[in-house]
Design a protein around this motif. Structure first.
Motif, PDB file in Angstrom:
ATOM      1  N   ALA A  17      19.677 -24.080  17.699  1.00  0.00           N
ATOM      2  CA  ALA A  17      20.357 -25.002  16.792  1.00  0.00           C
ATOM      3  C   ALA A  17      20.620 -24.269  15.485  1.00  0.00           C
ATOM      4  O   ALA A  17      19.781 -23.511  15.006  1.00  0.00           O
ATOM      5  N   GLY A  18      21.802 -24.460  14.925  1.00  0.00           N
ATOM      6  CA  GLY A  18      22.187 -23.778  13.694  1.00  0.00           C
ATOM      7  C   GLY A  18      23.017 -22.532  13.927  1.00  0.00           C
ATOM      8  O   GLY A  18      23.576 -21.981  12.979  1.00  0.00           O
ATOM      9  N   THR A  19      23.110 -22.080  15.176  1.00  0.00           N
ATOM     10  CA  THR A  19      23.941 -20.916  15.494  1.00  0.00           C
ATOM     11  C   THR A  19      25.404 -21.284  15.263  1.00  0.00           C
ATOM     12  O   THR A  19      25.868 -22.343  15.675  1.00  0.00           O
ATOM     13  N   ARG A  20      26.132 -20.412  14.584  1.00  0.00           N
ATOM     14  CA  ARG A  20      27.571 -20.656  14.370  1.00  0.00           C
ATOM     15  C   ARG A  20      28.309 -20.258  15.636  1.00  0.00           C
ATOM     16  O   ARG A  20      28.167 -19.132  16.126  1.00  0.00           O
ATOM     17  N   VAL A  21      29.087 -21.189  16.178  1.00  0.00           N
ATOM     18  CA  VAL A  21      29.748 -20.987  17.466  1.00  0.00           C
ATOM     19  C   VAL A  21      31.203 -21.431  17.399  1.00  0.00           C
ATOM     20  O   VAL A  21      31.600 -22.181  16.516  1.00  0.00           O
ATOM     21  N   VAL A  22      31.957 -20.952  18.371  1.00  0.00           N
ATOM     22  CA  VAL A  22      33.272 -21.507  18.648  1.00  0.00           C
ATOM     23  C   VAL A  22      33.233 -21.923  20.117  1.00  0.00           C
ATOM     24  O   VAL A  22      32.768 -21.173  20.970  1.00  0.00           O
ATOM     25  N   VAL A  23      33.685 -23.151  20.380  1.00  0.00           N
ATOM     26  CA  VAL A  23      33.675 -23.703  21.732  1.00  0.00           C
ATOM     27  C   VAL A  23      35.094 -24.143  22.072  1.00  0.00           C
ATOM     28  O   VAL A  23      35.697 -24.945  21.355  1.00  0.00           O
ATOM     29  N   ARG A  24      35.643 -23.597  23.138  1.00  0.00           N
ATOM     30  CA  ARG A  24      36.967 -24.016  23.622  1.00  0.00           C
ATOM     31  C   ARG A  24      36.734 -24.986  24.774  1.00  0.00           C
ATOM     32  O   ARG A  24      35.960 -24.720  25.678  1.00  0.00           O
ATOM     33  N   TYR A  25      37.445 -26.118  24.718  1.00  0.00           N
ATOM     34  CA  TYR A  25      37.272 -27.129  25.761  1.00  0.00           C
ATOM     35  C   TYR A  25      38.592 -27.840  26.043  1.00  0.00           C
ATOM     36  O   TYR A  25      39.515 -27.824  25.225  1.00  0.00           O
ATOM     37  N   ARG A  26      38.641 -28.416  27.248  1.00  0.00           N
ATOM     38  CA  ARG A  26      39.848 -29.095  27.705  1.00  0.00           C
ATOM     39  C   ARG A  26      39.974 -30.468  27.045  1.00  0.00           C
ATOM     40  O   ARG A  26      38.980 -31.188  26.894  1.00  0.00           O
ATOM     41  N   ILE A  27      41.204 -30.794  26.666  1.00  0.00           N
ATOM     42  CA  ILE A  27      41.550 -32.137  26.217  1.00  0.00           C
ATOM     43  C   ILE A  27      42.807 -32.532  26.980  1.00  0.00           C
ATOM     44  O   ILE A  27      43.422 -31.694  27.638  1.00  0.00           O
ATOM     45  N   ASP A  28      43.189 -33.795  26.905  1.00  0.00           N
ATOM     46  CA  ASP A  28      44.433 -34.220  27.553  1.00  0.00           C
ATOM     47  C   ASP A  28      45.590 -33.390  27.015  1.00  0.00           C
ATOM     48  O   ASP A  28      45.791 -33.315  25.806  1.00  0.00           O
ATOM     49  N   GLY A  29      46.291 -32.714  27.879  1.00  0.00           N
ATOM     50  CA  GLY A  29      47.452 -31.936  27.485  1.00  0.00           C
ATOM     51  C   GLY A  29      47.164 -30.492  27.113  1.00  0.00           C
ATOM     52  O   GLY A  29      48.056 -29.787  26.683  1.00  0.00           O
ATOM     53  N   GLY A  30      45.926 -30.036  27.249  1.00  0.00           N
ATOM     54  CA  GLY A  30      45.680 -28.633  26.912  1.00  0.00           C
ATOM     55  C   GLY A  30      44.237 -28.341  26.565  1.00  0.00           C
ATOM     56  O   GLY A  30      43.314 -28.849  27.178  1.00  0.00           O
ATOM     57  N   PHE A  31      44.067 -27.521  25.526  1.00  0.00           N
ATOM     58  CA  PHE A  31      42.752 -27.072  25.082  1.00  0.00           C
ATOM     59  C   PHE A  31      42.663 -27.209  23.571  1.00  0.00           C
ATOM     60  O   PHE A  31      43.678 -27.228  22.872  1.00  0.00           O
ATOM     61  N   THR A  32      41.447 -27.257  23.060  1.00  0.00           N
ATOM     62  CA  THR A  32      41.201 -27.222  21.624  1.00  0.00           C
ATOM     63  C   THR A  32      39.897 -26.489  21.383  1.00  0.00           C
ATOM     64  O   THR A  32      39.129 -26.254  22.318  1.00  0.00           O
ATOM     65  N   ASP A  33      39.657 -26.113  20.131  1.00  0.00           N
ATOM     66  CA  ASP A  33      38.450 -25.384  19.760  1.00  0.00           C
ATOM     67  C   ASP A  33      37.655 -26.174  18.734  1.00  0.00           C
ATOM     68  O   ASP A  33      38.234 -26.864  17.886  1.00  0.00           O
ATOM     69  N   ALA A  34      36.343 -26.021  18.797  1.00  0.00           N
ATOM     70  CA  ALA A  34      35.450 -26.530  17.757  1.00  0.00           C
ATOM     71  C   ALA A  34      34.723 -25.322  17.182  1.00  0.00           C
ATOM     72  O   ALA A  34      34.080 -24.571  17.923  1.00  0.00           O
ATOM     73  N   LEU A  35      34.835 -25.123  15.881  1.00  0.00           N
ATOM     74  CA  LEU A  35      34.212 -24.001  15.189  1.00  0.00           C
ATOM     75  C   LEU A  35      33.225 -24.553  14.179  1.00  0.00           C
ATOM     76  O   LEU A  35      33.592 -25.349  13.312  1.00  0.00           O
ATOM     77  N   GLY A  36      31.965 -24.160  14.315  1.00  0.00           N
ATOM     78  CA  GLY A  36      30.961 -24.637  13.370  1.00  0.00           C
ATOM     79  C   GLY A  36      29.560 -24.344  13.870  1.00  0.00           C
ATOM     80  O   GLY A  36      29.352 -23.476  14.721  1.00  0.00           O
ATOM     81  N   ASP A  37      28.601 -25.092  13.350  1.00  0.00           N
ATOM     82  CA  ASP A  37      27.197 -24.890  13.690  1.00  0.00           C
ATOM     83  C   ASP A  37      26.803 -25.774  14.871  1.00  0.00           C
ATOM     84  O   ASP A  37      27.085 -26.980  14.868  1.00  0.00           O
ATOM     85  N   LEU A  38      26.153 -25.170  15.851  1.00  0.00           N
ATOM     86  CA  LEU A  38      25.656 -25.919  17.000  1.00  0.00           C
ATOM     87  C   LEU A  38      24.484 -26.774  16.535  1.00  0.00           C
ATOM     88  O   LEU A  38      23.504 -26.266  15.986  1.00  0.00           O
ATOM     89  N   LEU A  39      24.595 -28.084  16.708  1.00  0.00           N
ATOM     90  CA  LEU A  39      23.505 -28.974  16.323  1.00  0.00           C
ATOM     91  C   LEU A  39      22.515 -29.159  17.450  1.00  0.00           C
ATOM     92  O   LEU A  39      21.308 -29.145  17.238  1.00  0.00           O
TER      93      LEU A  39
END
Length: 85
Positions: A17-39
């Motif tokens: 927890a607290g590691t800074r990450v980028v996570v790419r995941y599927r959403i309707d119509g494509g992909f998006t990223d979440a960039l921040g700290d893993l809680l």
């Protein structure tokens, strides 16, 4: 000697927890990223604190995840040059 790269789900499950990450995941119509700290990362979802909000991401939608460097320091407000006079 063979080194195996963890899957995105394995990486998220073992990251602290607290590691800074980028996570790419599927959403309707494509992909998006979440960039921040893993809680946290549970059995079915992980939560990433981005600059604007906490994002719950279903693990079955994750296609990539990795650790990233700390965010650069935020810049201060721009100074307006004095008027020539």
């Amino acid at each position: 000697m063979s080194l195996t790269t963890p899957t995105p789900r394995q990486f998220l499950a073992t990251a602290l927890a607290g590691t800074r990450v980028v996570v790419r995941y599927r959403i309707d119509g494509g992909f998006t990223d979440a960039l921040g700290d893993l809680l946290e990362c549970g059995e079915t979802e992980c939560t990433v604190r981005t600059r604007t909000s906490d994002v719950g991401i279903p693990l079955d939608r994750v296609v990539a995840a990795k650790q990233v460097p700390p965010a650069p320091p935020r810049r201060g407000p721009r100074q307006t040059p004095p008027a020539a006079g």
